[in-house]
Design an enzyme around this catalytic site. Structure first.
Site, PDB file in Angstrom:
ATOM      1  N   CYS A   8      45.979  36.049  41.716  1.00 34.62           N
ATOM      2  CA  CYS A   8      45.087  36.589  40.637  1.00 34.62           C
ATOM      3  C   CYS A   8      45.747  37.877  40.113  1.00 34.62           C
ATOM      4  CB  CYS A   8      43.634  36.345  41.025  1.00 34.62           C
ATOM      5  SG  CYS A   8      43.147  37.708  42.079  1.00 34.62           S
ATOM      6  N   ASN A  11      44.376  40.882  42.863  1.00 25.66           N
ATOM      7  CA  ASN A  11      44.303  40.562  44.588  1.00 25.66           C
ATOM      8  C   ASN A  11      43.094  41.235  45.215  1.00 25.66           C
ATOM      9  OD1 ASN A  11      46.716  41.186  47.196  1.00 25.66           O
ATOM     10  ND2 ASN A  11      45.416  39.284  46.546  1.00 25.66           N
ATOM     11  N   CYS A  13      39.632  39.591  44.508  1.00 26.57           N
ATOM     12  CA  CYS A  13      38.383  38.716  44.331  1.00 26.57           C
ATOM     13  C   CYS A  13      38.871  37.352  44.647  1.00 26.57           C
ATOM     14  CB  CYS A  13      37.801  38.681  42.954  1.00 26.57           C
ATOM     15  SG  CYS A  13      37.200  40.420  42.495  1.00 26.57           S
ATOM     16  N   ARG A  14      39.520  36.621  43.772  1.00 26.69           N
ATOM     17  CA  ARG A  14      39.974  35.360  43.783  1.00 26.69           C
ATOM     18  C   ARG A  14      40.910  34.904  44.756  1.00 26.69           C
ATOM     19  NH1 ARG A  14      40.828  34.667  37.557  1.00 26.69           N
ATOM     20  NH2 ARG A  14      41.797  36.452  37.808  1.00 26.69           N
ATOM     21  N   SER A  15      42.118  35.513  44.502  1.00 22.94           N
ATOM     22  CA  SER A  15      43.223  35.210  45.713  1.00 22.94           C
ATOM     23  C   SER A  15      42.872  35.451  46.981  1.00 22.94           C
ATOM     24  CB  SER A  15      44.505  35.617  45.026  1.00 22.94           C
ATOM     25  OG  SER A  15      44.411  37.369  44.989  1.00 22.94           O
ATOM     26  N   ASP A 122      36.966  34.985  36.767  1.00 19.56           N
ATOM     27  CA  ASP A 122      37.145  36.360  37.330  1.00 19.56           C
ATOM     28  C   ASP A 122      35.768  36.791  37.768  1.00 19.56           C
ATOM     29  OD1 ASP A 122      37.749  38.666  38.501  1.00 19.56           O
ATOM     30  OD2 ASP A 122      39.321  39.182  37.083  1.00 19.56           O
TER      31      ASP A 122
END
Length: 150
Positions: A8, A11, A13-15, A122
């Protein structure tokens, strides 16, 4: 050993969530999962506290992860590179050295919604509900990825 990278922007939140979720669904003796960001904003940092909390709530510990930036060498190290949105996709494909590198890069939600090119939003600037929503999207996609790989 099959190696999968989640990417993401920062690096945090999402990933990291995708990393933790997929890692929890695959045998560690046959698969390695990691995550990275396209930016260098959060190198060495823990995932966002909201990502940690939503992961913990779902029985996954992501506190061992630290932010890092995607490197060109990651194309050599990883078999699959899943990105969270179109911007990440463009940034990573731009670094590809050849068609083989480019072929490794996929939008993660195309696993759960084939050929729709949907993006994982995000959640960084929103509240906790955004992190719950992202977790559900990623869990669905990671379940499909794990079934394909196992």
């Amino acid at each position: 050993m099959t190696k999968i990278l989640m990417v993401c922007l920062g690096n945090i939140c999402r990933s990291p969530l995708a990393h933790g979720i997929l890692e929890s669904k695959l045998p560690k003796d046959r698969f390695e999962v990691d995550s990275a960001g396209t930016s260098n904003y959060h190198i060495g940092e823990l995932p966002d506290k909201r990502s940690i909390e939503v992961a913990t709530k779902n029985g996954i510990n992501i506190t061992g992860q630290r932010g890092r930036q995607f490197q060109i060498e990651d194309f050599d190290s990883f078999d699959f590179i899943y990105v969270m949105d179109q911007s990440n996709f463009k940034d990573i494909v731009k670094l590809a050295r050849n068609d083989e590198d480019s072929a490794k890069v996929k939008l993660i939600l195309n696993e759960s919604h084939p050929n729709k090119n949907l993006e994982v939003p995000d959640p960084y600037h929103g509240g906790y509900s955004g992190f719950d929503s992202v977790y559900k999207m990623l869990d669905e996609a990671c379940t499909i990825i794990a079934k394909k790989l196992n």
